[in-house]
Design an enzyme around this catalytic site. Structure first.
Site, mmCIF file in Angstrom:
data_model
loop_
_atom_site.group_PDB
_atom_site.id
_atom_site.type_symbol
_atom_site.label_atom_id
_atom_site.label_comp_id
_atom_site.label_asym_id
_atom_site.label_seq_id
_atom_site.Cartn_x
_atom_site.Cartn_y
_atom_site.Cartn_z
ATOM 1 N N GLU A 223 -8.838 -1.159 -1.840
ATOM 2 C CA GLU A 223 -7.715 -2.270 -1.825
ATOM 3 C C GLU A 223 -7.469 -2.645 -3.004
ATOM 4 O O GLU A 223 -8.149 -3.667 -3.855
ATOM 5 C CB GLU A 223 -7.768 -3.786 -0.876
ATOM 6 C CG GLU A 223 -8.050 -3.045 -0.213
ATOM 7 C CD GLU A 223 -6.883 -2.884 0.799
ATOM 8 O OE1 GLU A 223 -5.797 -3.208 0.171
ATOM 9 O OE2 GLU A 223 -7.028 -2.191 1.790
ATOM 10 N N CYS A 257 -3.634 -10.268 -6.462
ATOM 11 C CA CYS A 257 -3.268 -8.686 -7.100
ATOM 12 C C CYS A 257 -1.917 -8.576 -5.900
ATOM 13 O O CYS A 257 -1.117 -7.701 -6.839
ATOM 14 C CB CYS A 257 -4.235 -8.223 -5.665
ATOM 15 S SG CYS A 257 -4.284 -8.063 -4.288
#
Length: 520
Positions: A223, A257
């Protein structure tokens, strides 16, 4: 007397091989396979989080200056609700599945898909959401029946220490444990054999982990992040776009993010958009972001200096904000108009409260730039007409996307979340958290009584057996040699050996004529 945050202490490098061996051996004991065991572990984790929620709030405040509201929103409540949802759904998820598209003859063997745990797994968390991004994957691993080592981020040491306390209190140490440390300890963990590695963090570190995992053919879920674009077309609502994109860049002081890294904006919309950003910023923080209890801080000096360098190297013009205080790790939400995709604020992921905007002539130019800056970002966010937003989706790629908002898709706890290409691989959250740690094991059973029907597969092979096999197995195409689909009528003609309806009529006519002649 209120509990105190325990000290952050690195795990001894000498102990790490033994820790990993214990967790591997724990899986081989098969104690984590029963659904009842998994449910008990998840439920104990829920109550440990509840019992330590004050420590979690304090740790998030000390590590990131995270407001209490944000901690509930994106850390504590998220994980608590995740556990409740997963343990409610687990018995259903874990059941054997009947596979689709099985021919009738093969159904006699009872094909099914069994959900098996992958084994002993390593979860490496991130600093920006130190509770959620550590426990989210761990919850999935527990639900799947795996054993696990959690390595929290050392950049959020208070949260890492609280996580170790919670896991030690709630979970069976033979199957779940925490290893603390930085690069040396992580490297030592990567030297061990795992059945899956789940990493959340930067692409640079993700690349190192993927290379190391490849040495032992260990599967990974990565991720990562990305230079995520947002688009504001001339048909967008500037107030709505400004409010929603500002929220996405002020949550957690921009250390998200999946947040937009830059905005490609129609040149006619620059002034109204920037004006609305100023208005919304004052509404969010009436006394200014620095004096607001609702605005966080940069995690540490290293990240602060990285962000400051990015802004210093930019050739853009600061339109809003720009104030910084290294002692307080404070960076004000900052809007910068840049004139090139090569600007420092666009070509690299900022992971901070910067809102660079780049004016474009039209949507085609915006899409071209976005694809050049990063072909496979983690997310993208178009604002405009439905047709314009659909055009963005049809001409780009990304891990996920939210139309007319900032990363709403990533705020749905039960919606699968993950990257694509170099923004990540694998997905989790909701059922995907169970699936990412689960092997779908195909199972059949061949009964003894069916042996006579299987003679076609045994030598000696004869022409008769071959024809029998072809009759049993061959699928007839529903398309012709030019790649055109054949309707059922044409398909039936083909099965009968005729090329056209005229040929059928001719054959029928000839047969009728011959029959009449025979009677005469």
């Amino acid at each position: 007397m209120a509990a105190k945050i325990p000290p952050f202490e690195h795990t001894s490098l000498d102990d790490i091989p033994a820790v990993a061996a214990r967790i591997r051996q724990g899986f081989l004991s098969h104690k984590t396979r029963p659904i009842a065991f998994r449910l008990v572990q998840l439920r104990k984790l829920y109550w440990a989080l509840k019992d330590n929620q004050d420590l979690i709030i304090e740790a998030c405040s000390q590590d990131l200056g995270k407001p209490t509201y944000e901690t509930h929103l994106s850390e504590l409540s998220w994980c608590l609700n995740d556990i409740v949802f997963v343990q409610n759904s687990l018995p259903r998820w874990a059941k054997d599945e009947k596979p689709d598209d099985i021919p009738f003859t093969n159904k006699l063997m009872g094909p099914r898909i069994r959900k098996d745990p992958l084994g002993a797994v390593l979860v490496i968390g991130a600093f920006n959401f130190p509770i959620q991004l550590s426990l989210g994957p761990l919850i999935g691993a527990i639900a799947a029946g795996c054993t696990a080592v959690l390595k929290p981020s050392e950049s959020s040491p208070k949260c890492a220490a609280v996580l170790q306390k919670i896991i030690a209190e709630a979970l069976d140490p033979n199957y779940y444990t925490v290893v603390q440390g930085a690069v040396p300890e992580t490297s030592a963990l990567l030297d061990q054999k795992w059945d899956k590695i789940f990493y959340t963090g930067s692409a640079n570190v993700g690349t190192i982990i993927a290379k190391k995992a490849a040495e032992t053919l260990t599967p990974v879920a990565l991720e990562l992040g990305g230079r995520n674009p947002s688009f504001v077309t001339k048909n967008a609502d500037p107030k709505l776009a400004a409010r929603r994109l500002l929220w996405a860049k002020t949550l957690n002081a921009g250390q998200v993010c999946v947040g937009q890294n830059y905005t490609l904006i129609d040149k006619e919309m620059v002034q109204p958009f920037v004006k609305e950003l100023e208005v919304q910023l004052k509404q969010f923080y009436p006394q200014g972001a620095r004096n607001s209890p609702d605005y966080g801080r940069i995690v540490n000096q290293r990240q602060f200096q990285r962000l400051k360098k990015m802004l210093d190297e930019s050739h853009g013009k600061i339109l809003v904000g720009g104030t910084m205080d290294e002692d307080d790790l404070f960076i004000e939400p900052t809007v910068v108009q840049v004139d090139s995709p090569e600007d420092s604020l666009i070509k690299d992921e900022s992971f901070g409260p910067f809102l660079p905007i780049l004016a474009v002539n039209d949507l085609d130019e915006a899409i071209r730039i976005a694809n050049e800056v990063h072909a496979t970002p983690l997310g993208l966010y178009p604002f405009g007409s439905k047709a314009e937003m659909e055009k963005v989706l049809s001409q780009t790629r990304s891990g996920g996307a939210t139309l007319n908002d900032g990363f709403f898709h990533a705020s749905i706890p039960t919606l699968a979340f993950g990257g694509v290409g170099d923004s990540g691989q694998g997905a989790y959250r909701g059922k995907a958290s169970f699936d990412v740690f689960t092997h779908r094991r195909s199972i059949t059973f061949t009964p003894a009584w069916i042996e006579g029907m299987l003679s076609v597969r045994y030598p000696p092979f004869t022409a008769k057996k071959l024809q029998q096999f072809l009759n049993m197995s061959e699928l007839k195409p529903n398309f012709d040699r030019q790649g055109r689909a054949i309707g059922w009528g044409r398909w039936l003609l083909g099965r009968l050996g005729f090329k056209s309806l005229a040929a059928v009529l001719l054959a029928v006519g000839v047969r009728f004529y011959l029959q009449r002649q025979a009677k005469l």
